[in-house]
Design a protein around this motif. Structure first.
Motif, PDB file in Angstrom:
ATOM      1  N   PHE A  22      42.627  38.566  45.085  1.00 38.02           N
ATOM      2  CA  PHE A  22      42.804  37.331  45.857  1.00 38.02           C
ATOM      3  C   PHE A  22      41.554  36.962  46.645  1.00 38.02           C
ATOM      4  O   PHE A  22      41.308  35.780  46.870  1.00 38.02           O
ATOM      5  CB  PHE A  22      44.058  37.401  46.731  1.00 38.02           C
ATOM      6  CG  PHE A  22      45.291  37.033  45.963  1.00 38.02           C
ATOM      7  CD1 PHE A  22      45.734  35.724  45.936  1.00 38.02           C
ATOM      8  CD2 PHE A  22      45.968  37.980  45.217  1.00 38.02           C
ATOM      9  CE1 PHE A  22      46.845  35.358  45.186  1.00 38.02           C
ATOM     10  CE2 PHE A  22      47.079  37.628  44.466  1.00 38.02           C
ATOM     11  CZ  PHE A  22      47.521  36.315  44.443  1.00 38.02           C
ATOM     12  N   GLU A  23      40.750  37.946  47.022  1.00 37.66           N
ATOM     13  CA  GLU A  23      39.479  37.625  47.672  1.00 37.66           C
ATOM     14  C   GLU A  23      38.571  36.890  46.687  1.00 37.66           C
ATOM     15  O   GLU A  23      37.932  35.896  47.047  1.00 37.66           O
ATOM     16  CB  GLU A  23      38.800  38.898  48.180  1.00 37.66           C
ATOM     17  CG  GLU A  23      37.535  38.613  48.964  1.00 37.66           C
ATOM     18  CD  GLU A  23      36.959  39.841  49.659  1.00 37.66           C
ATOM     19  OE1 GLU A  23      35.743  39.826  49.918  1.00 37.66           O
ATOM     20  OE2 GLU A  23      37.714  40.795  49.942  1.00 37.66           O
ATOM     21  N   LYS A  24      38.525  37.366  45.450  1.00 37.69           N
ATOM     22  CA  LYS A  24      37.737  36.681  44.416  1.00 37.69           C
ATOM     23  C   LYS A  24      38.311  35.291  44.131  1.00 37.69           C
ATOM     24  O   LYS A  24      37.577  34.311  44.018  1.00 37.69           O
ATOM     25  CB  LYS A  24      37.720  37.497  43.127  1.00 37.69           C
ATOM     26  CG  LYS A  24      36.869  38.734  43.185  1.00 37.69           C
ATOM     27  CD  LYS A  24      36.961  39.489  41.863  1.00 37.69           C
ATOM     28  CE  LYS A  24      36.218  40.785  41.910  1.00 37.69           C
ATOM     29  NZ  LYS A  24      36.387  41.555  40.646  1.00 37.69           N
ATOM     30  N   LEU A  25      39.623  35.214  43.992  1.00 33.14           N
ATOM     31  CA  LEU A  25      40.286  33.953  43.660  1.00 33.14           C
ATOM     32  C   LEU A  25      40.093  32.901  44.742  1.00 33.14           C
ATOM     33  O   LEU A  25      39.737  31.755  44.457  1.00 33.14           O
ATOM     34  CB  LEU A  25      41.775  34.196  43.431  1.00 33.14           C
ATOM     35  CG  LEU A  25      42.634  32.966  43.143  1.00 33.14           C
ATOM     36  CD1 LEU A  25      42.282  32.368  41.792  1.00 33.14           C
ATOM     37  CD2 LEU A  25      44.104  33.325  43.196  1.00 33.14           C
ATOM     38  N   LEU A  26      40.322  33.282  45.993  1.00 39.40           N
ATOM     39  CA  LEU A  26      40.307  32.318  47.091  1.00 39.40           C
ATOM     40  C   LEU A  26      38.939  32.179  47.762  1.00 39.40           C
ATOM     41  O   LEU A  26      38.707  31.228  48.516  1.00 39.40           O
ATOM     42  CB  LEU A  26      41.357  32.697  48.136  1.00 39.40           C
ATOM     43  CG  LEU A  26      42.798  32.751  47.612  1.00 39.40           C
ATOM     44  CD1 LEU A  26      43.736  33.304  48.680  1.00 39.40           C
ATOM     45  CD2 LEU A  26      43.255  31.389  47.129  1.00 39.40           C
ATOM     46  N   GLY A  27      38.046  33.142  47.527  1.00 34.54           N
ATOM     47  CA  GLY A  27      36.714  33.075  48.116  1.00 34.54           C
ATOM     48  C   GLY A  27      36.666  33.438  49.583  1.00 34.54           C
ATOM     49  O   GLY A  27      35.686  33.140  50.265  1.00 34.54           O
ATOM     50  N   PHE A  45      47.340  39.075  54.632  1.00 39.30           N
ATOM     51  CA  PHE A  45      47.322  37.615  54.666  1.00 39.30           C
ATOM     52  C   PHE A  45      45.950  37.071  54.307  1.00 39.30           C
ATOM     53  O   PHE A  45      44.920  37.593  54.744  1.00 39.30           O
ATOM     54  CB  PHE A  45      47.688  37.103  56.066  1.00 39.30           C
ATOM     55  CG  PHE A  45      49.156  37.191  56.370  1.00 39.30           C
ATOM     56  CD1 PHE A  45      50.011  36.145  56.056  1.00 39.30           C
ATOM     57  CD2 PHE A  45      49.688  38.319  56.971  1.00 39.30           C
ATOM     58  CE1 PHE A  45      51.364  36.221  56.338  1.00 39.30           C
ATOM     59  CE2 PHE A  45      51.034  38.410  57.261  1.00 39.30           C
ATOM     60  CZ  PHE A  45      51.873  37.362  56.942  1.00 39.30           C
ATOM     61  N   PHE A  46      45.960  35.997  53.536  1.00 41.96           N
ATOM     62  CA  PHE A  46      44.761  35.230  53.214  1.00 41.96           C
ATOM     63  C   PHE A  46      44.986  33.816  53.714  1.00 41.96           C
ATOM     64  O   PHE A  46      46.064  33.245  53.482  1.00 41.96           O
ATOM     65  CB  PHE A  46      44.536  35.191  51.694  1.00 41.96           C
ATOM     66  CG  PHE A  46      44.058  36.492  51.133  1.00 41.96           C
ATOM     67  CD1 PHE A  46      42.713  36.702  50.892  1.00 41.96           C
ATOM     68  CD2 PHE A  46      44.949  37.510  50.853  1.00 41.96           C
ATOM     69  CE1 PHE A  46      42.265  37.906  50.377  1.00 41.96           C
ATOM     70  CE2 PHE A  46      44.520  38.719  50.337  1.00 41.96           C
ATOM     71  CZ  PHE A  46      43.179  38.923  50.099  1.00 41.96           C
ATOM     72  N   GLN A  47      43.998  33.255  54.385  1.00 45.91           N
ATOM     73  CA  GLN A  47      44.119  31.890  54.877  1.00 45.91           C
ATOM     74  C   GLN A  47      42.981  31.048  54.324  1.00 45.91           C
ATOM     75  O   GLN A  47      41.821  31.429  54.409  1.00 45.91           O
ATOM     76  CB  GLN A  47      44.092  31.860  56.404  1.00 45.91           C
ATOM     77  CG  GLN A  47      44.231  30.448  56.945  1.00 45.91           C
ATOM     78  CD  GLN A  47      45.132  30.366  58.149  1.00 45.91           C
ATOM     79  OE1 GLN A  47      45.483  31.372  58.746  1.00 45.91           O
ATOM     80  NE2 GLN A  47      45.503  29.165  58.499  1.00 45.91           N
ATOM     81  N   THR A  48      43.363  29.922  53.740  1.00 49.10           N
ATOM     82  CA  THR A  48      42.392  28.928  53.286  1.00 49.10           C
ATOM     83  C   THR A  48      42.822  27.603  53.884  1.00 49.10           C
ATOM     84  O   THR A  48      43.864  27.065  53.514  1.00 49.10           O
ATOM     85  CB  THR A  48      42.329  28.835  51.746  1.00 49.10           C
ATOM     86  OG1 THR A  48      43.606  28.491  51.249  1.00 49.10           O
ATOM     87  CG2 THR A  48      41.872  30.137  51.126  1.00 49.10           C
ATOM     88  N   GLY A  49      42.056  27.101  54.847  1.00 49.27           N
ATOM     89  CA  GLY A  49      42.457  25.890  55.560  1.00 49.27           C
ATOM     90  C   GLY A  49      43.752  26.164  56.299  1.00 49.27           C
ATOM     91  O   GLY A  49      43.875  27.138  57.031  1.00 49.27           O
ATOM     92  N   LYS A  52      48.434  29.664  53.770  1.00 52.54           N
ATOM     93  CA  LYS A  52      48.410  31.117  53.810  1.00 52.54           C
ATOM     94  C   LYS A  52      49.148  31.711  52.615  1.00 52.54           C
ATOM     95  O   LYS A  52      50.172  31.173  52.183  1.00 52.54           O
ATOM     96  CB  LYS A  52      49.070  31.648  55.094  1.00 52.54           C
ATOM     97  CG  LYS A  52      48.228  31.477  56.328  1.00 52.54           C
ATOM     98  CD  LYS A  52      48.732  32.304  57.492  1.00 52.54           C
ATOM     99  CE  LYS A  52      49.967  31.726  58.105  1.00 52.54           C
ATOM    100  NZ  LYS A  52      50.373  32.381  59.357  1.00 52.54           N
ATOM    101  N   ILE A  53      48.590  32.822  52.137  1.00 53.32           N
ATOM    102  CA  ILE A  53      49.224  33.645  51.114  1.00 53.32           C
ATOM    103  C   ILE A  53      49.479  35.000  51.751  1.00 53.32           C
ATOM    104  O   ILE A  53      48.600  35.557  52.418  1.00 53.32           O
ATOM    105  CB  ILE A  53      48.306  33.823  49.879  1.00 53.32           C
ATOM    106  CG1 ILE A  53      47.986  32.490  49.214  1.00 53.32           C
ATOM    107  CG2 ILE A  53      48.903  34.827  48.893  1.00 53.32           C
ATOM    108  CD1 ILE A  53      49.150  31.827  48.520  1.00 53.32           C
ATOM    109  N   GLU A  54      50.674  35.533  51.571  1.00 57.72           N
ATOM    110  CA  GLU A  54      51.023  36.858  52.071  1.00 57.72           C
ATOM    111  C   GLU A  54      51.263  37.769  50.880  1.00 57.72           C
ATOM    112  O   GLU A  54      52.168  37.518  50.079  1.00 57.72           O
ATOM    113  CB  GLU A  54      52.286  36.790  52.937  1.00 57.72           C
ATOM    114  CG  GLU A  54      52.755  38.137  53.434  1.00 57.72           C
ATOM    115  CD  GLU A  54      54.125  38.079  54.115  1.00 57.72           C
ATOM    116  OE1 GLU A  54      54.357  38.886  55.018  1.00 57.72           O
ATOM    117  OE2 GLU A  54      54.970  37.236  53.715  1.00 57.72           O
TER     118      GLU A  54
END
Length: 134
Positions: A22-27, A45-49, A52-54
């Motif tokens: 997900f780090e590669k996918l979302l940058g 958790f990943f946040q883009t703008g 969020k994806i958990e």
């Protein structure tokens, strides 16, 4: 009232591998990892703008995520909606005929109170309601 989609939860078998993917996918890197002992899960958790994806991985074989992975494999586990008043939403949704998995809000990840609606009433989608703990 539902304000927005708070996050999308994805069940994974291996947190390290999923975090890399997900780090590669979302940058962006994971912004927070947290263990929720009551649910037997580790979250990332990943946040883009504003989105969020958990990611969720089981920490014991009896956790809901372990059972989900055993039955369905990796993939989308739930969609979470942000609400202002989780207690009012529980009452409203019960009056609308929805079945809740837990009618009493409990502490979840990311400083939230959470309740879950049973997927049999939501077209097979596990729905989570979240309210920020103040």
């Amino acid at each position: 009232m539902v304000n927005k989609i708070e996050h999308i939860g994805i069940a994974v078998k291996n947190m390290d591998d999923a975090n890399v993917l997900f780090e590669k996918l979302l940058g962006v890197p994971s912004c927070k990892m947290e263990s929720v002992e009551s649910e037997g899960v580790l979250t990332s958790f990943f946040q883009t703008g504003t989105n969020k994806i958990e990611l969720l991985v089981a920490t014991n074989p009896e956790s809901p995520i372990a059972k989900f992975l055993e039955k369905k494999g990796e993939g989308i586990h739930h969609i979470a909606f942000d609400v202002d008043d989780i207690h009012a939403e529980v009452t409203r949704l019960k009056n609308e005929g929805f079945v809740l998995i837990n009618e009493v809000p409990k502490k979840g990840a990311d400083n939230k109170l959470v309740v879950f609606l049973h997927p049999k009433n939501t077209n097979g989608v596990l729905v989570e309601l979240c309210q920020e703990i103040k």
